[in-house]
Design an enzyme around this catalytic site. Structure first.
Site, PDB file in Angstrom:
ATOM      1  N   SER A 103      34.436  43.611 107.144  1.00 43.89           N
ATOM      2  CA  SER A 103      33.982  44.802 106.116  1.00 43.89           C
ATOM      3  C   SER A 103      35.242  45.135 105.235  1.00 43.89           C
ATOM      4  CB  SER A 103      33.645  46.047 107.136  1.00 43.89           C
ATOM      5  OG  SER A 103      33.174  47.040 106.296  1.00 43.89           O
ATOM      6  N   TYR A 138      30.442  47.660  95.393  1.00 40.02           N
ATOM      7  CA  TYR A 138      31.026  47.066  96.720  1.00 40.02           C
ATOM      8  C   TYR A 138      30.902  47.787  98.022  1.00 40.02           C
ATOM      9  CZ  TYR A 138      34.861  44.809  99.420  1.00 40.02           C
ATOM     10  OH  TYR A 138      35.731  44.286 100.401  1.00 40.02           O
ATOM     11  N   LYS A 147      29.443  46.879 101.963  1.00 38.54           N
ATOM     12  CA  LYS A 147      30.349  47.026 103.137  1.00 38.54           C
ATOM     13  C   LYS A 147      29.763  47.930 104.130  1.00 38.54           C
ATOM     14  CE  LYS A 147      32.765  43.369 102.289  1.00 38.54           C
ATOM     15  NZ  LYS A 147      32.924  42.165 102.968  1.00 38.54           N
TER      16      LYS A 147
END
Length: 282
Positions: free
Chosen positions: A153, A167, A171
């Protein structure tokens, strides 16, 4: 059934480690260090030329002549390619004792300026690429009754960061998957870990900086830049301890533990940086 994951003693000699994104950056650094411990290595990535260079690099670090390094070109966001690559690795080198899902992309930018394809591609690689590879490796791990899975992550998987609207959600999703599978796979003897690397000097970061908004650069400027080898050492040490959360550095450890409490303090700081940059850009 009692958990067998906590009873495992990590000894990489002759074990099989599969690493996605293993042709560069953190994935390559992990592969090199595992090879130096005696593990057989399978690396997955899209670029065949980079894979060939990485394979030669990893082979220079092997502990003995019996080790094998297998390279498998695959786009992990494509379920068929991911599954085929993982199954090929298992057929050639046996069930994996460790799966590290390090393949990932980031394309920072302003939300309204990015096309939907960027959001779709980022989620496809970072989240579904992780999911597909775990699903493909899990039957062999379950059959042998042991193994470890380490998902990659980011600090951006703990708190939203300006400029990372594509993004961060990907994650966050990886984090949710890891937290769920930690409990589900434990009775099968399979340990799950999630790593939160800070900014690391990799080709991926170089690519990010090309589209990173000025405010994002200011927000991340104060953070220490890590080297892939150092991140790899911290991750492998965490796996040795069979830790669930692996957070390199004091800042990331605090963020991992206190992100919900810290957000009301961090967000105003971010907002001041963004406001100043907004004025400068007008």
């Amino acid at each position: 059934m009692a958990s067998r994951a906590t009873d495992q003693k990590t000894n990489r000699e002759a074990q099989h480690a599969i690493i996605t994104g293993g042709s560069s950056g953190i994935g390559l650094a992990i592969a090199r260090q595992l090879a130096s411990q005696g593990a057989h290595i399978s690396i997955l990535a899209r670029g065949e030329d980079k894979l060939q260079r990485a394979k030669r690099d990893i082979e220079t670090t092997t502990k003995n002549d019996t080790q094998r390094v297998l390279m498998l070109p695959a786009d992990v966001s494509d379920r068929t390619q991911a599954e085929t690559a993982i199954k090929t690795a298992i057929a050639q080198l046996g069930p994996p004792h460790l799966l590290v899902t390090s393949a990932g992309i980031a394309h920072p930018g302003h939300f309204e300026a990015m096309g939907a394809d960027i959001f779709e591609r980022t989620m496809a690689v970072n989240y579904f690429g992780t999911l597909y590879c775990i699903r493909a490796a899990l039957p062999a791990m379950a059959q042998q009754g042991k193994g470890q899975i380490c998902m990659m992550s980011s600090g951006a998987g703990l708190i939203g960061i300006y400029g990372y609207s594509a993004y961060c959600p990907s994650k966050f999703a990886v984090r949710g998957l890891a937290e769920t599978l930690r409990a589900e796979l434990k009775p099968m003897g399979i340990g799950v870990a999630i790593a939160y690397p800070p900014d690391t000097d990799t080709p991926q970061l170089t690519a990010e900086n090309k589209t990173k908004p000025a405010a994002t650069k200011q927000i991340t400027a104060a953070a220490k830049l890590w080297q892939p080898e150092d991140i790899a050492r911290v991750i492998l040490s965490g796996l040795e301890r069979q830790a669930f959360e692996i957070s390199p550095g004091t800042e990331m450890r605090l963020l991992t533990r206190l992100h919900s409490l810290a957000a009301p303090l961090i967000n105003p700081y971010f907002d001041r940086i963004v406001a100043r940059q907004w004025v400068d850009e007008q």
